[in-house]
Scaffold this active site. Sequence first.
Site, PDB file in Angstrom:
ATOM      1  N   ALA A 238       0.826  -1.216   0.000  1.00  0.00           N
ATOM      2  CA  ALA A 238       0.000   0.000   0.000  1.00  0.00           C
ATOM      3  C   ALA A 238       0.858   1.263   0.000  1.00  0.00           C
ATOM      4  O   ALA A 238       2.084   1.204   0.095  1.00  0.00           O
ATOM      5  CB  ALA A 238      -0.928  -0.018   1.212  1.00  0.00           C
ATOM      6  N   HIS A 239       0.180   2.392  -0.099  1.00  0.00           N
ATOM      7  CA  HIS A 239       0.878   3.671  -0.232  1.00  0.00           C
ATOM      8  C   HIS A 239       1.746   3.987   0.972  1.00  0.00           C
ATOM      9  O   HIS A 239       1.407   3.703   2.097  1.00  0.00           O
ATOM     10  CB  HIS A 239      -0.086   4.826  -0.508  1.00  0.00           C
ATOM     11  CG  HIS A 239      -1.257   4.954   0.421  1.00  0.00           C
ATOM     12  ND1 HIS A 239      -2.127   5.992   0.337  1.00  0.00           N
ATOM     13  CD2 HIS A 239      -1.693   4.176   1.429  1.00  0.00           C
ATOM     14  CE1 HIS A 239      -3.062   5.856   1.255  1.00  0.00           C
ATOM     15  NE2 HIS A 239      -2.818   4.764   1.928  1.00  0.00           N
TER      16      HIS A 239
END
EC number: 2.3.1.191
Lengths: 338, 338, 338
Positions: A238-239
Amino acid sequence: MRLADVAERLGATLDCPEQGDRPVLGVAPLETATATDISFLANPRYTALLQSTEAAAVFVRPDFQGEARCPLLRVPHPYLAFAKCIEWFYPQPKPAAKIHPTAILGTDVVLGAEVTIGAYTVIGDRVRIGDRTVIDSHCTLYDDVVVGADCRIYSHCALRERVRLGDRVILQNSVVLGSDGFGYVPLPDGRHYKIPQVGTVVIGNDVEIGAGTTIDRATLGETTIAQGTKIDNLTMVAHNCAIGENSILCAQVGLAGSTRIGNQVVLAGQVGVAGHLTIGDRTVVSAKSGISSSVPPDSRMGGIPAMDQALYLKASAALRQLPQLLKRVRKLEAKVGE
Amino acid sequence: MRLADVAERLGATLDCPEQGDRPVLGVAPLETATATDISFLANPRYTALLQSTEAAAVFVRPDFQGEARCPLLRVPHPYLAFAKCIEWFYPQPKPAAKIHPTAILGTDVVLGAEVTIGAYTVIGDRVRIGDRTVIDSHCTLYDDVVVGADCRIYSHCALRERVRLGDRVILQNSVVLGSDGFGYVPLPDGRHYKIPQVGTVVIGNDVEIGAGTTIDRATLGETTIAQGTKIDNLTMVAHNCAIGENSILCAQVGLAGSTRIGNQVVLAGQVGVAGHLTIGDRTVVSAKSGISSSVPPDSRMGGIPAMDQALYLKASAALRQLPQLLKRVRKLEAKVGE
Amino acid sequence: MRLADVAERLGATLDCPEQGDRPVLGVAPLETATATDISFLANPRYTALLQSTEAAAVFVRPDFQGEARCPLLRVPHPYLAFAKCIEWFYPQPKPAAKIHPTAILGTDVVLGAEVTIGAYTVIGDRVRIGDRTVIDSHCTLYDDVVVGADCRIYSHCALRERVRLGDRVILQNSVVLGSDGFGYVPLPDGRHYKIPQVGTVVIGNDVEIGAGTTIDRATLGETTIAQGTKIDNLTMVAHNCAIGENSILCAQVGLAGSTRIGNQVVLAGQVGVAGHLTIGDRTVVSAKSGISSSVPPDSRMGGIPAMDQALYLKASAALRQLPQLLKRVRKLEAKVGE
């Protein structure tokens, strides 16, 4: 190649030099090797197979003591020797360096020497691609992407705006790098307001990423994978995550946002890690575990939520006895109640 | 932009108006903000960072009481203010509205105004695409697909026959909508007879779907995602599911067939939901849980199989004590047996 | 079609022949069927719906005893009859057999009769494709791939070097077959040395593979999926696995390397199986389970790590009582201590 040639190229000691002329044509595991295959013994568990293998010769450690029905090649790292033999005996054809006429290149693209670009691949504006890199068909590199030298990008990969790859990076098919992070502001009326994801993804040298894996761009700044890390198929990063050097993420692992994974960490298949955590160097997490809090270096973790692996193994074993335990406690209560 | 401009655009109160001329050039978290960045405090856990941040100013709630080493901008929703600043300071370039000459359009395609279609994208017969929608390279829209206005479809998406999207839908790269549901009739001889999947997928307004996610078409009828719902990467929605409004499905979630998810539900990462269930509105399921029976509205669930979240937390904590408990019961039995 | 025609084509007995002229236009579940839809009852759980359904007629087993408000069609396999009606009433349009002018074919490609190849699909050298096979847009078949007859390959699939498919194989969108296995030699300095993955993937007749699924090529030899096996979306099959005939792998299942799955095995959603294991024929593993050791034929397994399913159900139920059990044991200890 003859057995003596293999020994020489690897600095191996052939324990029956009179067999040096034996031809070697291939590489195979101990069980399936034929008389012209070379094999290896790295795990002592398989030592008995040395009695039955048909192999032309077997790589073993220098101090190996057992018996074998075939010549032995003593090397410090038998498994590595085996990997190198696969390279020699099954050389992968390298595509001829050329830009396919259907590839579309944007403006101000900078290509290194001997770059290969496959059919229908689309390269955005200002993209830079290093020497000898091979990009297969049906890839899309968005604007301002940077790819290092000697990279291998298989078909159907998408590299979004400004993603940067180091040298010798391998992307298997259908990898997505730099898709938007999953970030929203919850509004009082229940709707979710999209937070623009304006950061990017930066991948270090010698990283390999498996088929179908997705790595989201940072909201601001960078999602980073440091050099030497290997990521298997269908994994989700994820980011704003940061993964250290030489770590291993097995298939279907999922990392939530802003998590930091150290160096030489191993996350086995289907592990999940919650967001905003730090996983210390050399930590090993067993398959399917769920990490819900930060973990110091050199940890061994297992379970959902994860605990120390030794405790997890005991708790798992005990869980099988839990239905019986309930009955036993009921009995005790009856007795003690008396 | 000056600090006073930011305050005015957001209706924020700047608590030291004499600083209104301070320039703002970017947006950053409290820890990494520099003297020209704006930041925000939404979670009280990070209040201490206000003492050390280098930020030009920080968004806080109107009733915030603490000290800070920089100007404060009081707004009802600091996180939303931050998101809007990201929009202003890092505007995303919108591609020029044009149909790339290599895009292939079928017969009777209807395009709205200012539609963008990227290189090598293939549009089937009778497809309709709304105003200002942007479709990147390497997408395939099968026959009779309908896409609303202001949608953004990134590269490598596949929209199968008759799939319909509302307005402002975002599909990250490599999304598959409308693949065949996984439905077979088991035959007496062990073979599986494929049930044709002749339904479709319908996606509401303002839905966003993450990279690599797959949503299967219904056997008959429709698999539906209602407006405002956000789905993260590598998620699987099986045939005939119906997901309500403004729900959140985190990465790698899997829904089996015919399951109904309510409005404003949150399924955390790697959650699985069995088929033919109903998950009530506003339910929150913690990461990696497995839902095996229907759940009323406003539930909090965790575990495999999932139970009430409060019970799950207690049971998980107790599980760590289970190996010890076995020993304690053995001791009790010995004593009581006496 | 009239009801009598449906009965005749399926060898069904219509229990009120005077209704034989009733028109049938479609197929629907009992709840949503209208007066021109045909429906079915396979699961006795739904028998009550026969009182309220609007369907034109309902398929039931020959020995069905209950009441219904509509004609009954008695057939040995009602669910199969239903599937066949879907085929008849909703025939899927078959694309016209043609090679799209933008498809790129390598040298020495051998195409069978009536092959369809979609726009922008790229076919490597020496590829062979069987009669009547349909390949959609944006696929890449690498060199030396072999595809059988009557296959259906949807858009964005990647078939890597030397992958072989049998006849009537279906690949949903974005399937990756033959990506490199995840194999490295760990070096003493912490780096991972890539082992070339020079084997391939072999898929039997009548296999179907779901959207986004990845199947890695063998290091040496073959990763194999035997005939009739069905694999759902986003599933990961690692290098050197061998899956038997007519097995079912539900969505997001992950198999580690060199694992052998028998015939007619069912792995429910999100199951993980460790490497180098053998799962016996007809074994059923419940959703989200983790298999960490080999399993004999006809097993029913559940849990992480998986145990016998009956024990797993008891242990799961008991786990909910564990927090209470801890208190009860504490009480017992206090009493017995006295």
